[in-house]
Structures are given as C-alpha cells and as structure tokens.
Design an enzyme around this catalytic site. Structure first.
Site, PDB file in Angstrom:
ATOM      1  N   ASP A  72       0.780  -1.262   0.000  1.00  0.00           N
ATOM      2  CA  ASP A  72       0.000   0.000   0.000  1.00  0.00           C
ATOM      3  C   ASP A  72       0.807   1.305   0.000  1.00  0.00           C
ATOM      4  O   ASP A  72       0.498   2.222   0.781  1.00  0.00           O
ATOM      5  CB  ASP A  72      -0.971   0.012   1.200  1.00  0.00           C
ATOM      6  CG  ASP A  72      -2.023  -1.086   1.118  1.00  0.00           C
ATOM      7  OD1 ASP A  72      -1.984  -1.879   0.180  1.00  0.00           O
ATOM      8  OD2 ASP A  72      -2.886  -1.129   2.017  1.00  0.00           O
TER       9      ASP A  72
ATOM     10  N   LYS B 136      -7.189  -5.019  -2.840  1.00  0.00           N
ATOM     11  CA  LYS B 136      -8.012  -5.464  -1.710  1.00  0.00           C
ATOM     12  C   LYS B 136      -8.943  -4.354  -1.253  1.00  0.00           C
ATOM     13  O   LYS B 136      -8.733  -3.193  -1.591  1.00  0.00           O
ATOM     14  CB  LYS B 136      -7.109  -5.918  -0.552  1.00  0.00           C
ATOM     15  CG  LYS B 136      -6.211  -4.798  -0.054  1.00  0.00           C
ATOM     16  CD  LYS B 136      -5.200  -5.283   0.944  1.00  0.00           C
ATOM     17  CE  LYS B 136      -4.297  -4.168   1.385  1.00  0.00           C
ATOM     18  NZ  LYS B 136      -5.015  -3.012   1.989  1.00  0.00           N
TER      19      LYS B 136
ATOM     20  N   CYS C 103      -2.362  -2.861   7.701  1.00  0.00           N
ATOM     21  CA  CYS C 103      -2.182  -3.801   6.596  1.00  0.00           C
ATOM     22  C   CYS C 103      -0.920  -4.642   6.718  1.00  0.00           C
ATOM     23  O   CYS C 103      -0.929  -5.827   6.388  1.00  0.00           O
ATOM     24  CB  CYS C 103      -2.255  -3.064   5.271  1.00  0.00           C
ATOM     25  SG  CYS C 103      -3.941  -2.491   4.965  1.00  0.00           S
TER      26      CYS C 103
END
Ligand code: VGL
Ligand code: ZN
Length: 210
Positions: A8, A106, A151
């Site tokens: 990310d 996701k 995450c």
C-alpha cells in the site's frame, strides 16, 4: 524463492494524503533499494469503491476514528481513501513500480474491509496471493510498507498462519498510530507469533553475500 511484498505505498497513505501515515514517505527510498535485492517483488493496493463501508462519510453522523459494527465485524471508520481510479489510490511516482511482478488489490467489496494482503477481515475471500505464493514455492516472505499497525500487521499474521516463513522489515514500514504505541504493539504481536522483525540494512547485506 524469497519474495518481497510491498504493501500500500499509495498517495492517500503518504503525508498530505487522505489517510496520511506520519513519515510514510521515508520508506520509499528504503523500499526502492530493497527491491533491487529480490528476484520477485509483489505489491498490494488498497482499492475501495466510493460506497465502501469503512468510510465514515458513508454512515450518517459518524466521524473517522469511531468504531461501528459493519455486517457483524468491528470496523474502524476512516476518511474516504484509495477510491478506485483516483490519484489518491495511485502508487507514489517515486516508487519503482516497474519492479512489481503482480499487484493484488483489496478492499473491493463495499460490505467488508480488508487489511490483510491475503484475505478480507472475515477471511471469506482470498486476494489470490496465497495461491500465487504456493505455486511459486515461496521460501520466505519479506513484508514492507504501510501501515505497520493495519495492513502490514494483518498481512504478516495471515502469512505466518498460512505456514509461510515471514519477516517484516521494520525500518521499511510506518504506522498510523491512531493510539500512540499501536505500531510498537503490532511489532510485539507479530514477533510473538513467529514473525522475524528485521532491518533493511541486514537484508541488503545478507543478499550481497550470496
Ligand atoms: C489501511 C486503514 C484503512 C492500510 C488501509 O493500508 O494499512 N489502513 N485502509
Ligand atoms: Zn482502506
């Protein structure tokens, strides 16, 4: 084969972004250097539809940071972030994304959030990462990116639980720290379940000697 997973590194998670992680940008040169040392580099991308249930704006009278029950699961509400196709969802242009062999997206289902790179928060739907890694006979998975307490943490926990040797490269991660100490607690939790907590200089050095 050792695999590097870059989690990310998107504009919304960098300082100035919708959900800016403090010092999130300092990991970019560290990750660029790390990527040179791996044959296989994978990435994840938080990729929400505009009506995503994790956005405070999609619930009447709710503010970011509040916790709600979202379809039976505890959900922290976030500012609108990483909306599919937006500039905030794009990878930083400073990141050497040409090294990404594959990107796993996701958080696509509006009904449920997905912190882990492997499964949604109810562990119902897989991103395909676990099959991809098993098909390629992963030796060890090295995880870096944002955010340490969300995450990165949930990805490392799922990785270890899936039986994969797992390291988190601490100096190549930064956390949200909604509550001070969240990232430190995440590191402790990961270590307790068998995740190796390592430093990027160690990795670069180790790989130089092979
Ligand atoms: C993340 C909060 C919400 C992360 C994603 O990438 O750590 N955190 N969505
Ligand atoms: Zn998100």
């Amino acid at each position: 084969m050792d695999v590097l997973l870059v989690v990310d590194i998107q504009n919304d998670f960098l300082p100035g972004g919708a959900l800016g992680v403090p010092e999130g940008d300092v990991v970019i040169p560290v990750i660029n250097r790390l990527m040179d040392r791996f044959v296989l580099v994978l990435a994840t991308q938080d990729w929400h539809p505009a009506n995503h249930g994790s956005f405070a704006a999609n619930h009447p009278n709710r503010q970011p940071g509040e916790v709600i029950d979202l379809n039976g699961i505890m959900q922290i509400l976030w500012p609108v972030h990483c909306v599919q196709g937006s500039s905030g969802a794009a990878f930083s242009t400073r990141l050497h994304t040409e090294r990404f062999a594959k990107v796993f997206q996701k958080g696509i289902d509006p009904e449920i959030d997905s912190y882990s790179s492997f499964f949604d928060n109810a562990r119902r739907r897989s991103t395909g990462l676990i099959d991809y890694l098993r098909e390629r006979n992963v030796g060890e998975l090295f995880i870096c990116g944002l955010a340490t307490d969300y995450c990165v943490r949930f990805s490392a926990l799922d990785s270890i639980q899936s039986g994969i040797r797992t390291s988190v490269i601490e100096d190549a991660c930064r956390g949200v720290d909604l509550k001070p100490g969240d990232s430190a607690a995440a590191i402790t939790q990961m270590r307790q379940v068998g995740v190796s907590i390592v430093d990027s200089t160690e990795i670069v050095r180790r790989m130089n000697h092979r």
